[in-house]
Scaffold this motif. Structure first.
Motif, PDB file in Angstrom:
ATOM      1  N   GLY A  68      16.660   9.858  14.354  1.00 46.69           N
ATOM      2  CA  GLY A  68      17.573   9.151  13.469  1.00 46.69           C
ATOM      3  C   GLY A  68      16.840   8.413  12.369  1.00 46.69           C
ATOM      4  O   GLY A  68      15.830   8.865  11.840  1.00 46.69           O
ATOM      5  N   GLY A  69      17.343   7.219  12.043  1.00 46.51           N
ATOM      6  CA  GLY A  69      16.755   6.434  10.966  1.00 46.51           C
ATOM      7  C   GLY A  69      15.353   5.954  11.251  1.00 46.51           C
ATOM      8  O   GLY A  69      14.624   5.567  10.334  1.00 46.51           O
ATOM      9  N   SER A  70      14.940   5.965  12.525  1.00 45.06           N
ATOM     10  CA  SER A  70      13.582   5.493  12.856  1.00 45.06           C
ATOM     11  C   SER A  70      12.515   6.491  12.424  1.00 45.06           C
ATOM     12  O   SER A  70      11.320   6.162  12.453  1.00 45.06           O
ATOM     13  CB  SER A  70      13.460   5.231  14.357  1.00 45.06           C
ATOM     14  N   LEU A  71      12.927   7.696  11.996  1.00 48.39           N
ATOM     15  CA  LEU A  71      11.937   8.708  11.594  1.00 48.39           C
ATOM     16  C   LEU A  71      11.076   8.207  10.448  1.00 48.39           C
ATOM     17  O   LEU A  71       9.875   8.488  10.394  1.00 48.39           O
ATOM     18  CB  LEU A  71      12.639  10.012  11.206  1.00 48.39           C
ATOM     19  N   LYS A  72      11.677   7.440   9.530  1.00 49.98           N
ATOM     20  CA  LYS A  72      10.884   7.018   8.374  1.00 49.98           C
ATOM     21  C   LYS A  72       9.798   6.011   8.756  1.00 49.98           C
ATOM     22  O   LYS A  72       8.888   5.758   7.970  1.00 49.98           O
ATOM     23  CB  LYS A  72      11.779   6.463   7.269  1.00 49.98           C
ATOM     24  N   PHE A  73       9.912   5.429   9.967  1.00 51.70           N
ATOM     25  CA  PHE A  73       8.857   4.525  10.448  1.00 51.70           C
ATOM     26  C   PHE A  73       7.840   5.257  11.321  1.00 51.70           C
ATOM     27  O   PHE A  73       6.820   4.682  11.686  1.00 51.70           O
ATOM     28  CB  PHE A  73       9.476   3.363  11.220  1.00 51.70           C
ATOM     29  N   ARG A  74       8.143   6.500  11.682  1.00 52.38           N
ATOM     30  CA  ARG A  74       7.205   7.317  12.472  1.00 52.38           C
ATOM     31  C   ARG A  74       6.312   8.080  11.490  1.00 52.38           C
ATOM     32  O   ARG A  74       6.475   9.278  11.270  1.00 52.38           O
ATOM     33  CB  ARG A  74       7.980   8.289  13.362  1.00 52.38           C
ATOM     34  N   GLU A  75       5.379   7.361  10.901  1.00 48.47           N
ATOM     35  CA  GLU A  75       4.628   7.920   9.777  1.00 48.47           C
ATOM     36  C   GLU A  75       3.736   9.093  10.171  1.00 48.47           C
ATOM     37  O   GLU A  75       3.501   9.997   9.366  1.00 48.47           O
ATOM     38  CB  GLU A  75       3.814   6.821   9.108  1.00 48.47           C
ATOM     39  N   LYS A  76       3.224   9.103  11.379  1.00 41.31           N
ATOM     40  CA  LYS A  76       2.371  10.219  11.792  1.00 41.31           C
ATOM     41  C   LYS A  76       3.186  11.502  11.919  1.00 41.31           C
ATOM     42  O   LYS A  76       2.730  12.583  11.530  1.00 41.31           O
ATOM     43  CB  LYS A  76       1.674   9.893  13.104  1.00 41.31           C
ATOM     44  N   LEU A  77       4.383  11.372  12.478  1.00 42.40           N
ATOM     45  CA  LEU A  77       5.254  12.549  12.571  1.00 42.40           C
ATOM     46  C   LEU A  77       5.717  12.969  11.184  1.00 42.40           C
ATOM     47  O   LEU A  77       5.752  14.165  10.869  1.00 42.40           O
ATOM     48  CB  LEU A  77       6.462  12.242  13.464  1.00 42.40           C
ATOM     49  N   SER A  78       6.086  11.986  10.369  1.00 41.52           N
ATOM     50  CA  SER A  78       6.517  12.298   9.005  1.00 41.52           C
ATOM     51  C   SER A  78       5.400  12.976   8.220  1.00 41.52           C
ATOM     52  O   SER A  78       5.640  13.915   7.452  1.00 41.52           O
ATOM     53  CB  SER A  78       6.950  11.006   8.307  1.00 41.52           C
ATOM     54  N   ALA A  79       4.164  12.521   8.426  1.00 42.71           N
ATOM     55  CA  ALA A  79       3.025  13.127   7.732  1.00 42.71           C
ATOM     56  C   ALA A  79       2.854  14.585   8.135  1.00 42.71           C
ATOM     57  O   ALA A  79       2.570  15.448   7.289  1.00 42.71           O
ATOM     58  CB  ALA A  79       1.751  12.345   8.041  1.00 42.71           C
ATOM     59  N   ARG A  80       3.027  14.877   9.425  1.00 44.87           N
ATOM     60  CA  ARG A  80       2.878  16.271   9.870  1.00 44.87           C
ATOM     61  C   ARG A  80       3.996  17.148   9.310  1.00 44.87           C
ATOM     62  O   ARG A  80       3.766  18.310   8.960  1.00 44.87           O
ATOM     63  CB  ARG A  80       2.849  16.326  11.389  1.00 44.87           C
ATOM     64  N   LEU A  81       5.207  16.615   9.245  1.00 47.42           N
ATOM     65  CA  LEU A  81       6.302  17.369   8.618  1.00 47.42           C
ATOM     66  C   LEU A  81       5.987  17.606   7.141  1.00 47.42           C
ATOM     67  O   LEU A  81       6.254  18.689   6.597  1.00 47.42           O
ATOM     68  CB  LEU A  81       7.618  16.614   8.770  1.00 47.42           C
ATOM     69  N   GLY A  82       5.413  16.602   6.490  1.00 53.07           N
ATOM     70  CA  GLY A  82       4.991  16.774   5.102  1.00 53.07           C
ATOM     71  C   GLY A  82       3.907  17.830   4.963  1.00 53.07           C
ATOM     72  O   GLY A  82       3.898  18.613   4.001  1.00 53.07           O
ATOM     73  N   ASP A  83       2.981  17.874   5.922  1.00 58.59           N
ATOM     74  CA  ASP A  83       1.930  18.899   5.905  1.00 58.59           C
ATOM     75  C   ASP A  83       2.535  20.300   6.026  1.00 58.59           C
ATOM     76  O   ASP A  83       2.031  21.254   5.423  1.00 58.59           O
ATOM     77  CB  ASP A  83       0.943  18.664   7.044  1.00 58.59           C
ATOM     78  N   MET A  84       3.586  20.414   6.822  1.00 58.09           N
ATOM     79  CA  MET A  84       4.247  21.722   6.970  1.00 58.09           C
ATOM     80  C   MET A  84       4.814  22.182   5.629  1.00 58.09           C
ATOM     81  O   MET A  84       4.571  23.308   5.184  1.00 58.09           O
ATOM     82  CB  MET A  84       5.370  21.642   8.006  1.00 58.09           C
ATOM     83  N   LEU A  85       5.586  21.306   4.997  1.00 60.56           N
ATOM     84  CA  LEU A  85       6.174  21.651   3.705  1.00 60.56           C
ATOM     85  C   LEU A  85       5.088  21.940   2.671  1.00 60.56           C
ATOM     86  O   LEU A  85       5.177  22.905   1.900  1.00 60.56           O
ATOM     87  CB  LEU A  85       7.073  20.510   3.227  1.00 60.56           C
TER      88      LEU A  85
END
Length: 817
Positions: free
Chosen positions: A605-622
């Protein structure tokens, strides 16, 4: 059993091809009819009734909203985190382009290949071949960075007089009005000669007064400033970053408040009394060109405590243009960025009164500064730093390839040792990736797009690849690149790496928050629609979006599983041959990325934007989806040259491997472990099957850098190469040719040495002895002597007197061996 298999295949096909709801309904109805009349199975009335109810709910929007999406909408509105104004403006800034396709799970490869190839006009090519070439010849980077700490007056004047500061200014105002592609290529070429000069040219053409004026300025502001900027009569800077707000530009403490006051216009000397304006205070740091600027672009938070503009007190971030001669403006002091000598420094002022007409765009644009900045930054981040990164890659490829072939140890060119070979493959591959990625983004810019997500991808990944390429180049050169001096063509770029990593959004922040933080919302086909519907209370729009979103998730689940099981072998590709498998794998991982993205948002949910390591990996995928696709586009654009196949393979396989590792790391750390377990079995049913580029592929890339040929030429095209053999870069190509041409003679001399045919001890004496004995011809003697001289020029490093003040270039006179 047979009917169940048919149903399974039917559902899989409908999901795989993303059939609309009505087709799903007809498909299931056909299966039920076939079950009853084809297989003779009596389908209970209750089953038909249940099917009819579900079909009605799914196909009749009013009923669907009442029964299903309406209640979901109510919950969604409660759990959707509120967006700040700065977040909304950042998300709304710019456009989405090819990144949306990559997020779709079904990239349209024909669309990618049909994008126009970026090209220079005749005027732009002439500027690159003429003034840009001449400017590069004037640049002595050692003198600039270590002696003068500034560009020589001759260089400053050349930059101003030839319109380098007005490349983006429209011709109606006296500018060059170059394409974004041409702008980038000019910056790239200058940067291959000197970073300080490149920064001086690129900043006024990037995020700054010129860009902001053209988009938002009043006619009076445009007519006055743009011609002066184009002619170099004004030197602009833009003051955004403060000591207390770097990457978090929205938190700038600098402020102004609306009031009435008096001022003297420094441009005309005229005094103005009791005018509506702003009293502003600021302290800014790290502002490029600030010490020499004549016009200061200034970002600050504006307040209206007396409500002179309206009912709103907190107006928001505002941008203004302030002549630096204006009373109270403080400039002139400098910072000293490592490895560079471009003008950079602080500016400050306290209670400086400026008239409202100095706000960029006038009073109408107060409070619009953040939107203005993020929209323009999305363009600048595609050009400036990515171009300098490409330049570093080209220099690393050109110099390291030649040096590794010229320099030998243990009787072999050092480039043929596998450890060096591995580093050189990375240099060539990263250079190919960087330029391919930027060229594709520049294509979008020149088509009218403002790809804000891709600009963040370029900023982070190009500067990181630049860092890696320069590190490898330094390692290969060894002691040759350690000693500072005019001969060291790598040190200044190496020292300046932290600048590129830090500015325009620190790389850590860009990777962990910006790429996916914007990408997830902007590029996803449904998320932004759902969020806007929730904020607007639009249940009808939400119903349409959430219905499509559910189908999107189901489709990507099935597609990921099927393509994982088959290794994407049955997926279509726009090209056959060697590249077909890459298009297929990218299609597979596009679906997998879309699925992981949705599951991350669903489970966190909204907590994803605070999970920066996971967000970074999703960014690496894109990011790696984009980089690999850009490399394929480049390969086709350059005529699918067979000799470039190795560097293409290394580039795409490296990006695909990094993409796979990002997915693996994401699944290993997703908090919902049962969901992670399921997703891993869907996406990687046979495990992590992608490998890094093979050693053989890497060797082919390394050899291509060391040999004259099309691949080396294309990787380094657009680089400034001096035609003077006394220049440390200019000597490399002649030395490479001479060393390769004389290798047979050198081998003959080594054999004569092994056979004991020489009485003398040094290689110079033995060369003369071989000539006297008739073992080599005069032409061979002259060729070897020249090759050895050039080789020595390539290998030697600088030395100075004991005070490190006076440089001695008499290296050849001290030749002993």
């Amino acid at each position: 059993m047979q009917s169940a298999i048919i149903l399974l295949v039917l559902i899989g096909a409908l999901a795989y091809f993303r059939a609309p709801v009505v087709v799903w309904t007809l498909g299931v109805a056909a299966w039920l009819l076939g079950l009853q009349f084809g297989f003779g199975v009596a389908v209970p009335v209750a089953v038909w009734a249940a099917f009819a109810v579900v079909a009605a709910v799914l196909n009749l929007p009013p009923l669907r909203r009442a029964v299903f999406t309406g209640p979901v909408f109510g919950v969604f509105r409660k759990i959707t985190p509120p967006m700040s104004q700065t977040e909304q403006e950042a998300i709304n800034a710019g456009t989405v382009w090819w990144d949306r396709d990559l997020f779709s799970g079904k990239p349209d490869w024909n669309k990618l290949l049909s994008f126009p190839d970026p090209k220079l006009s005749a005027e732009e090519q002439a500027f690159l071949d003429g003034p840009t070439e001449e400017l590069c010849k004037l640049i002595d980077d050692w003198k600039i960075t270590h002696e003068d700490k500034d560009l020589p007056e001759e260089v400053w004047n050349f930059i101003k007089d030839h319109g380098f500061l007005g490349m983006i200014v429209k011709k109606q105002y006296g500018g060059l009005e170059f394409s974004n592609y041409a702008h980038a290529k000019v910056v790239t070429k200058i940067a291959t000669r000197g970073g300080s000069a490149a920064v001086t040219v690129m900043v006024p053409n990037s995020l700054g007064p010129g860009e902001l004026l053209q988009h938002y300025g009043t006619e009076e502001q445009k007519n006055y400033y743009l011609p002066r900027l184009a002619k170099g009569l004004e030197i602009p800077c833009f003051a955004l970053t403060s000591p207390y707000a770097g990457s978090d530009a929205g938190a700038i403490p600098d402020y102004g408040y609306v009031c009435r006051g008096s001022y003297t216009d420094p441009r005309s000397g005229q005094r103005h009394e009791d005018v509506l304006g702003i009293r502003v205070s600021w302290e800014k740091r790290w502002i490029t060109l600030a010490p020499v600027a004549t016009i200061l672009g200034l970002a600050f938070k504006l307040y209206d405590p007396e409500h002179l503009l309206g009912d709103k007190e907190d107006i928001g971030i505002t941008c203004a243009l302030v002549p630096t001669e204006h009373g109270g403006v403080q400039i002139g002091r400098r910072h000293f960025p490592g490895g560079s000598a471009f003008m950079n420094g602080p500016t400050w002022g306290r209670d400086v009164f400026i008239p409202m007409e100095w706000v960029i765009g006038g009073q109408e644009y107060v409070g619009q500064g953040w939107r203005m900045l993020v929209e323009c930054l999305s363009v600048g981040r595609c050009i400036s730093l990515p171009a300098m990164s490409v330049a570093s890659g080209k220099v690393a490829s050109f110099t390291t390839g030649a040096y590794a072939r010229i320099r030998d140890q243990f009787g072999l060119p050092i480039g043929k040792f596998e450890g060096v070979d591995e580093a050189m493959a990375r240099i060539g591959g990263f250079t190919y990736q960087m330029e391919a990625s930027q060229d594709l983004a520049l294509t979008g810019l020149d088509m009218g797009e403002k790809p804000s997500v891709l600009s963040a991808v370029l900023k982070y990944h190009n500067t990181e690849r630049m860092r890696k390429a320069l590190n490898d180049a330094m390692d290969v050169h060894g002691g040759r690149a350690v000693v500072l001096g005019p001969r060291n063509y790598l040190a200044r770029a190496y020292q300046a790496i932290p600048i590129a990593i830090t500015v325009e959004g620190a790389n850590i922040l860009t990777r962990s928050m910006i790429i996916y933080g914007q990408g997830a919302i902007r590029c996803h086909p449904f998320v932004l629609r759902e969020m806007k519907a929730a904020m607007a209370g639009d249940g009808r729009e939400f119903d349409d979006a959430i219905t499509g979103h559910i189908g999107f998730v189901v489709s990507n689940f099935v597609r990921s599983l099927w393509m994982g099981l088959t290794g994407a072998r049955l997926v279509g590709a726009p090209r056959g041959g060697e590249t077909a498998r890459y298009y297929k794998q990218l299609t597979r991982f596009s679906s997998a990325f879309a699925l992981l993205s949705d599951m991350a948002m669903f489970s966190l949910g909204g907590s994803l934007k605070f999970r920066e390591k996971l967000s970074a990996r999703l960014g690496d995928m894109l990011s790696n989806l984009y980089i690999a696709s850009a490399c394929l586009k480049r390969f086709e654009r350059e005529g699918a040259q067979k000799e470039d196949l190795a560097v293409l393979q290394w580039s795409v396989e490296s990006a695909l491997y990094d993409l796979q590792q990002a997915m693996d790391g994401f699944l290993a750390n997703l908090p919902n472990r049962p969901l992670a377990f399921l997703l891993r079995r869907v996406i990687f049913p046979w495990g992590l099957t992608l490998k890094q580029p093979s050693d053989r592929t890497g060797t082919r890339v390394a050899r291509a850098l060391m040999e004259e040929g099309g691949t080396r030429e294309r990787l380094t095209r657009g680089m400034f190469v001096p035609d003077d053999e006394r220049d440390p870069v200019g000597v490399l190509q002649p030395a490479l040719k001479a060393v390769v041409a004389t290798e047979p003679v050198e081998q003959k001399l080594r054999k004569l040495t092994r056979d004991g045919k020489f009485r003398s001890l040094t290689s110079r004496e033995r060369l003369a002895e071989a000539l006297a004995a008739g073992q080599i011809s005069q032409a061979e003697f002259d060729a070897v002597a020249r090759a050895r001289k050039l080789k020595r020029d390539v290998i030697m490093v600088d030395d100075f007197d004991k005070s490190l003040t006076h440089h001695d270039d008499g290296l050849l006179e001290r030749l002993v061996f």
